[in-house]
Design an enzyme around this catalytic site. Sequence first.
Site, PDB file in Angstrom:
ATOM      1  N   CYS A 183      -1.997  -3.173   7.644  1.00  0.00           N
ATOM      2  CA  CYS A 183      -2.028  -3.934   6.388  1.00  0.00           C
ATOM      3  C   CYS A 183      -0.482  -4.777   6.341  1.00  0.00           C
ATOM      4  O   CYS A 183      -0.648  -5.818   5.831  1.00  0.00           O
ATOM      5  CB  CYS A 183      -2.004  -3.032   5.183  1.00  0.00           C
ATOM      6  SG  CYS A 183      -4.005  -2.627   5.159  1.00  0.00           S
ATOM      7  N   LYS A 232      -7.008  -4.970  -3.127  1.00  0.00           N
ATOM      8  CA  LYS A 232      -7.872  -5.303  -1.840  1.00  0.00           C
ATOM      9  C   LYS A 232      -8.737  -4.199  -1.393  1.00  0.00           C
ATOM     10  O   LYS A 232      -8.462  -3.112  -1.634  1.00  0.00           O
ATOM     11  CB  LYS A 232      -6.821  -5.875  -0.852  1.00  0.00           C
ATOM     12  CG  LYS A 232      -5.931  -4.850  -0.532  1.00  0.00           C
ATOM     13  CD  LYS A 232      -4.918  -5.546   0.699  1.00  0.00           C
ATOM     14  CE  LYS A 232      -3.908  -4.347   1.221  1.00  0.00           C
ATOM     15  NZ  LYS A 232      -4.783  -3.223   1.740  1.00  0.00           N
ATOM     16  N   ASP A 264       0.808  -1.266  -0.146  1.00  0.00           N
ATOM     17  CA  ASP A 264       0.091   0.004   0.089  1.00  0.00           C
ATOM     18  C   ASP A 264       0.763   1.279   0.001  1.00  0.00           C
ATOM     19  O   ASP A 264       0.498   2.189   0.747  1.00  0.00           O
ATOM     20  CB  ASP A 264      -0.845   0.077   1.096  1.00  0.00           C
ATOM     21  CG  ASP A 264      -1.886  -1.175   1.156  1.00  0.00           C
ATOM     22  OD1 ASP A 264      -1.899  -1.847   0.324  1.00  0.00           O
ATOM     23  OD2 ASP A 264      -2.663  -1.183   2.144  1.00  0.00           O
TER      24      ASP A 264
HETATM   25  C1  VGL Z   1      -4.605   0.405   5.901  1.00  0.00           C
HETATM   26  C2  VGL Z   1      -6.518   1.267   7.055  1.00  0.00           C
HETATM   27  C3  VGL Z   1      -7.177   1.199   6.162  1.00  0.00           C
HETATM   28  C4  VGL Z   1      -3.282   0.044   5.696  1.00  0.00           C
HETATM   29  C5  VGL Z   1      -5.487   0.384   4.551  1.00  0.00           C
HETATM   30  O1  VGL Z   1      -2.772  -0.024   4.375  1.00  0.00           O
HETATM   31  O2  VGL Z   1      -2.567  -0.068   6.410  1.00  0.00           O
HETATM   32  N1  VGL Z   1      -5.210   1.147   7.015  1.00  0.00           N
HETATM   33  N2  VGL Z   1      -6.900   0.858   4.840  1.00  0.00           N
END
Ligand code: VGL
Length: 227
Positions: free
Chosen positions: A160, A115, A17
């Site tokens: 994540c 995702k 991410d």
């Molecule tokens: C994430 C919260 C919501 C992350 C993604 O990448 O850690 N955290 N969506």
Amino acid sequence: MKKKFRLGPTDVLLVIDMQNGFCAGGALAVLGADEIVPLVNEIAKRFEHVVLTQDWHLERHRSFASAHKGCRPFETVELPYGPQVLWPDHCIRGSQSAAFHPALDIPHAELIVRKGYHPEIDSYSAFFENDRTTRTGLGGYLRERGFVRVFLVGLALDFCVRYSAEDARKLGFDAVILEDACRAIDMDGSLDAARKSFAALGIACVASGSIGAPAARRQSSPTSPGI
Ligand code: VGL
Ligand code: ZN
């Protein structure tokens, strides 16, 4: 002497991410996220095989506080699959927030796993959504490609990255987090909880300097018959 990990063809790097929504100016900016981009790029160059993940939500996603009347970001609510932290709107598919950081430079990444695209289910992990049963397919992909060990970098260490590392381990892969190439949200003890879990599950959490020189480069994938 500290253990060095010597990289080989059955190792894969998961870059979690590294998107604008989690970087400076993003709706869910993680402190220090931008400063790890050069290190992530440099680490990725040491790996023959790299997979990227991309948080990819619909508007009004169930994990957004904006989809719950009277709720604020960072509150926890009960959803059919269990407790869920509510987040600011972030990483809406196709938006600037969902795009990778502009300085991320990993052209040899072989797969991008999206995702969190199911409207009613969040997905921290790159392997299982937050209902803990819906699979993304990444476990099968990695197994079919013959990978044994999964290294992780990216955002956020306590969400994540954490859930992805835990699931990699549960699916039978070795998991190694390169800690200096991660940043954490760190809310309500989430970072401490993550570290305890890493220790309990045998997930290595080390500095990126622990990666030794890559084994001799090869063109083929680990399971290819070599023709
Ligand atoms: C994430 C919260 C919501 C992350 C993604 O990448 O850690 N955290 N969506
Ligand atoms: Zn998200």
